[in-house]
Design a protein around this motif. Structure first.
Motif, PDB file in Angstrom:
ATOM      1  N   GLN A   6       0.829  -1.194   0.000  1.00 46.23           N
ATOM      2  CA  GLN A   6       0.000   0.000   0.000  1.00 46.23           C
ATOM      3  C   GLN A   6       0.872   1.256   0.000  1.00 46.23           C
ATOM      4  O   GLN A   6       1.931   1.307   0.623  1.00 46.23           O
ATOM      5  CB  GLN A   6      -0.918   0.020   1.226  1.00 46.23           C
ATOM      6  CG  GLN A   6      -2.047  -0.991   1.148  1.00 46.23           C
ATOM      7  CD  GLN A   6      -2.923  -0.927   2.383  1.00 46.23           C
ATOM      8  OE1 GLN A   6      -2.585  -0.268   3.356  1.00 46.23           O
ATOM      9  NE2 GLN A   6      -4.040  -1.606   2.331  1.00 46.23           N
ATOM     10  N   ILE A   7       0.402   2.283  -0.742  1.00 44.48           N
ATOM     11  CA  ILE A   7       1.114   3.567  -0.761  1.00 44.48           C
ATOM     12  C   ILE A   7       0.783   4.319   0.515  1.00 44.48           C
ATOM     13  O   ILE A   7      -0.380   4.432   0.902  1.00 44.48           O
ATOM     14  CB  ILE A   7       0.694   4.399  -1.986  1.00 44.48           C
ATOM     15  CG1 ILE A   7       0.992   3.622  -3.268  1.00 44.48           C
ATOM     16  CG2 ILE A   7       1.404   5.738  -2.004  1.00 44.48           C
ATOM     17  CD1 ILE A   7       0.521   4.322  -4.516  1.00 44.48           C
ATOM     18  N   SER A   8       1.793   4.838   1.156  1.00 48.43           N
ATOM     19  CA  SER A   8       1.585   5.530   2.419  1.00 48.43           C
ATOM     20  C   SER A   8       0.812   6.829   2.194  1.00 48.43           C
ATOM     21  O   SER A   8       0.869   7.444   1.127  1.00 48.43           O
ATOM     22  CB  SER A   8       2.929   5.843   3.083  1.00 48.43           C
ATOM     23  OG  SER A   8       3.647   6.780   2.313  1.00 48.43           O
ATOM     24  N   GLY A   9       0.116   7.241   3.241  1.00 43.19           N
ATOM     25  CA  GLY A   9      -0.649   8.488   3.160  1.00 43.19           C
ATOM     26  C   GLY A   9       0.236   9.693   2.962  1.00 43.19           C
ATOM     27  O   GLY A   9      -0.145  10.661   2.281  1.00 43.19           O
ATOM     28  N   VAL A  10       1.438   9.674   3.521  1.00 44.04           N
ATOM     29  CA  VAL A  10       2.367  10.784   3.373  1.00 44.04           C
ATOM     30  C   VAL A  10       2.768  10.953   1.910  1.00 44.04           C
ATOM     31  O   VAL A  10       2.823  12.075   1.380  1.00 44.04           O
ATOM     32  CB  VAL A  10       3.619  10.557   4.254  1.00 44.04           C
ATOM     33  CG1 VAL A  10       4.640  11.662   4.002  1.00 44.04           C
ATOM     34  CG2 VAL A  10       3.231  10.514   5.717  1.00 44.04           C
ATOM     35  N   VAL A  15       2.497  13.773  -3.359  1.00 43.25           N
ATOM     36  CA  VAL A  15       2.202  13.785  -4.790  1.00 43.25           C
ATOM     37  C   VAL A  15       1.080  14.772  -5.101  1.00 43.25           C
ATOM     38  O   VAL A  15       1.146  15.535  -6.079  1.00 43.25           O
ATOM     39  CB  VAL A  15       1.827  12.377  -5.282  1.00 43.25           C
ATOM     40  CG1 VAL A  15       1.331  12.414  -6.719  1.00 43.25           C
ATOM     41  CG2 VAL A  15       3.023  11.432  -5.166  1.00 43.25           C
ATOM     42  N   ALA A  16       0.032  14.764  -4.265  1.00 39.43           N
ATOM     43  CA  ALA A  16      -1.090  15.674  -4.488  1.00 39.43           C
ATOM     44  C   ALA A  16      -0.657  17.129  -4.375  1.00 39.43           C
ATOM     45  O   ALA A  16      -1.020  17.974  -5.214  1.00 39.43           O
ATOM     46  CB  ALA A  16      -2.208  15.381  -3.485  1.00 39.43           C
ATOM     47  N   ILE A  20      -0.582  20.026  -7.338  1.00 35.94           N
ATOM     48  CA  ILE A  20      -1.228  21.339  -7.197  1.00 35.94           C
ATOM     49  C   ILE A  20      -0.226  22.458  -7.467  1.00 35.94           C
ATOM     50  O   ILE A  20      -0.529  23.437  -8.170  1.00 35.94           O
ATOM     51  CB  ILE A  20      -1.834  21.483  -5.787  1.00 35.94           C
ATOM     52  CG1 ILE A  20      -3.004  20.491  -5.617  1.00 35.94           C
ATOM     53  CG2 ILE A  20      -2.312  22.908  -5.550  1.00 35.94           C
ATOM     54  CD1 ILE A  20      -3.539  20.439  -4.205  1.00 35.94           C
ATOM     55  N   ILE A  21       0.988  22.307  -6.923  1.00 37.65           N
ATOM     56  CA  ILE A  21       2.028  23.320  -7.125  1.00 37.65           C
ATOM     57  C   ILE A  21       2.364  23.456  -8.609  1.00 37.65           C
ATOM     58  O   ILE A  21       2.485  24.563  -9.142  1.00 37.65           O
ATOM     59  CB  ILE A  21       3.290  22.974  -6.313  1.00 37.65           C
ATOM     60  CG1 ILE A  21       3.001  23.106  -4.809  1.00 37.65           C
ATOM     61  CG2 ILE A  21       4.463  23.867  -6.713  1.00 37.65           C
ATOM     62  CD1 ILE A  21       4.128  22.620  -3.923  1.00 37.65           C
ATOM     63  N   LEU A  22       2.504  22.315  -9.311  1.00 39.76           N
ATOM     64  CA  LEU A  22       2.844  22.336 -10.732  1.00 39.76           C
ATOM     65  C   LEU A  22       1.737  22.979 -11.558  1.00 39.76           C
ATOM     66  O   LEU A  22       2.002  23.757 -12.486  1.00 39.76           O
ATOM     67  CB  LEU A  22       3.117  20.919 -11.231  1.00 39.76           C
ATOM     68  CG  LEU A  22       4.405  20.253 -10.719  1.00 39.76           C
ATOM     69  CD1 LEU A  22       4.490  18.815 -11.200  1.00 39.76           C
ATOM     70  CD2 LEU A  22       5.626  21.041 -11.180  1.00 39.76           C
ATOM     71  N   VAL A  23       0.472  22.639 -11.230  1.00 43.04           N
ATOM     72  CA  VAL A  23      -0.661  23.225 -11.955  1.00 43.04           C
ATOM     73  C   VAL A  23      -0.704  24.736 -11.760  1.00 43.04           C
ATOM     74  O   VAL A  23      -0.850  25.505 -12.726  1.00 43.04           O
ATOM     75  CB  VAL A  23      -1.984  22.573 -11.508  1.00 43.04           C
ATOM     76  CG1 VAL A  23      -3.170  23.357 -12.077  1.00 43.04           C
ATOM     77  CG2 VAL A  23      -2.059  21.130 -11.963  1.00 43.04           C
ATOM     78  N   LEU A  24      -0.571  25.188 -10.522  1.00 51.05           N
ATOM     79  CA  LEU A  24      -0.602  26.625 -10.235  1.00 51.05           C
ATOM     80  C   LEU A  24       0.579  27.345 -10.876  1.00 51.05           C
ATOM     81  O   LEU A  24       0.426  28.447 -11.422  1.00 51.05           O
ATOM     82  CB  LEU A  24      -0.611  26.859  -8.722  1.00 51.05           C
ATOM     83  CG  LEU A  24      -1.876  26.403  -7.987  1.00 51.05           C
ATOM     84  CD1 LEU A  24      -1.726  26.616  -6.481  1.00 51.05           C
ATOM     85  CD2 LEU A  24      -3.100  27.154  -8.508  1.00 51.05           C
TER      86      LEU A  24
END
Length: 360
Positions: A6-10, A15-16, A20-24
């Motif tokens: 499982q991918i950790s929540g951190v 990644v999220a 967001i930073i890349l989109v902005l």
């Protein structure tokens, strides 16, 4: 077993947030693309003036606004006006497209006919001649259309530069705290960028003006046509590695010989090959080598890319962007492949990070 896969929540949050930073960032760059050359120019002049700005503000106790205005005026006179003079001269001459293109076509035809008569070799076919004339026409048109844009870039560049120079410590603190990198890599980027900017903003224009002025003396001595225009063309051409100013003075010498001025044409050829060539080698192997040893391919591709993106100002910004891209690739490797880091270049983790300079 499933828990391990499982991918950790951190990681998901990272990644999220990165997305967001890349989109902005993309939205900001897309909508403010016209100001990218201004920002690059402001950073370039800031690096050049940085040492003097700290000296005036912190040692001489000048008011920040006074120090900023004095350095902005000095940079305008020393850095911007010489480059703008050459660009404006070329634009003025190229702008009168009908007269200029008529003379340029005669110039090309004369060279082509003379070379063919002497060596019986069709150096430029009719098709290639037409392409060259068409390309020259397009360059002259685009140069004229870029005049207003250049003035706008310079004005907005100095507007941004004022706020950088007014509070330099705060500006640098914001940059260093925003960079998601180790302090050693920030130090590496700062030092390398300072050298790259000094080499491109100081070294390349000085070499160009030096070659142009030395060639101008020869143009006047041997009676070359339109010596002032040839000075501007020679200075601009000297920024191109390997061929450099030769792409201007060699056709001029052939044209003079074809016109019947054999003695002056040969004299100018000898003068340019010896004196202008010596000036180029002297400046490149002393000034540029001392500032930063930039690979010729970086300069060639940087100029091509920079001219397409930023017009005349791309002569300086293009090579910087190419070099910065290669530098960031190196930083990425150093940031995430610690085993490959050379010990001399990057100190051990246990060393005191406070010994590393933050920026530039």
């Amino acid at each position: 077993m499933n828990k391990e896969k499982q991918i950790s929540g951190v990681a998901i949050k990272q990644v999220a947030l990165l997305a967001i930073i890349l989109v902005l960032t993309g939205l900001i760059c897309f909508n403010l693309a016209l100001f990218i050359p201004s920002v690059l120019g402001a950073i370039t002049i800031y690096v050049v003036c940085r040492k003097y700005n700290f000296y005036l503000q912190e040692e001489k106790k000048w008011k920040p606004w006074l120090s900023s205005l004095v350095l902005m005026l000095a940079s305008l006179i020393i850095l911007i006006l010489p480059i703008y003079f050459i660009a404006d001269l070329l634009i003025e001459k190229l702008g009168n497209a009908q007269v200029y293109m008529a003379k340029f076509n005669v110039f090309l035809d004369k060279i082509h006919s003379y070379v063919y008569e002497q060596v019986h070799f069709d150096i430029l076919s009719k098709e290639n001649m037409d392409k060259l004339k068409s390309s020259a026409g397009k360059v002259s048109t685009s140069a004229v259309s870029g005049t207003f844009n250049t003035l706008t870039v310079v004005m907005s560049m100095y507007f941004i530069l004022y706020f950088m120079l007014d509070q330099p410590r705060r500006f640098e603190r914001i940059l260093t705290s925003s960079a998601p990198l180790k302090r050693s890599n920030i130090s590496l980027i700062g030092d390398k960028m300072r050298k790259l900017i000094m080499a491109n903003a100081i070294g390349i224009p000085v070499v160009a003006l030096g070659q142009g002025l030395v060639a101008l003396i020869g143009y006047f001595i041997f009676g070359a046509p339109s010596p002032v225009l040839l000075f501007a063309l020679t200075a601009a051409a000297s920024m191109v590695p390997v061929v450099g100013a030769a792409i201007v003075y060699i056709p001029v010498c052939i044209f003079m010989i074809a016109e019947g001025n054999t003695g002056p044409g040969l004299g100018l050829a000898a003068y340019c090959l010896i004196v202008v060539g010596l000036t180029d080698n002297l400046l490149r192997f002393t000034l540029l080598k001392k500032l930063e040893d930039i690979h010729p391919l970086n300069t060639v591709f940087g100029i091509i890319m920079g001219m397409n993106l930023f017009g005349f100002m791309g002569l300086i910004f293009g090579p910087i962007l190419i070099s910065l891209t290669l530098l960031l690739i190196q930083v990425y490797r150093n940031e995430f492949s610690e085993n490959d880091i050379p010990e001399l270049e990057f100190p051990d983790k246990n060393n005191d990070d406070n010994k590393i300079d933050l920026i530039v």
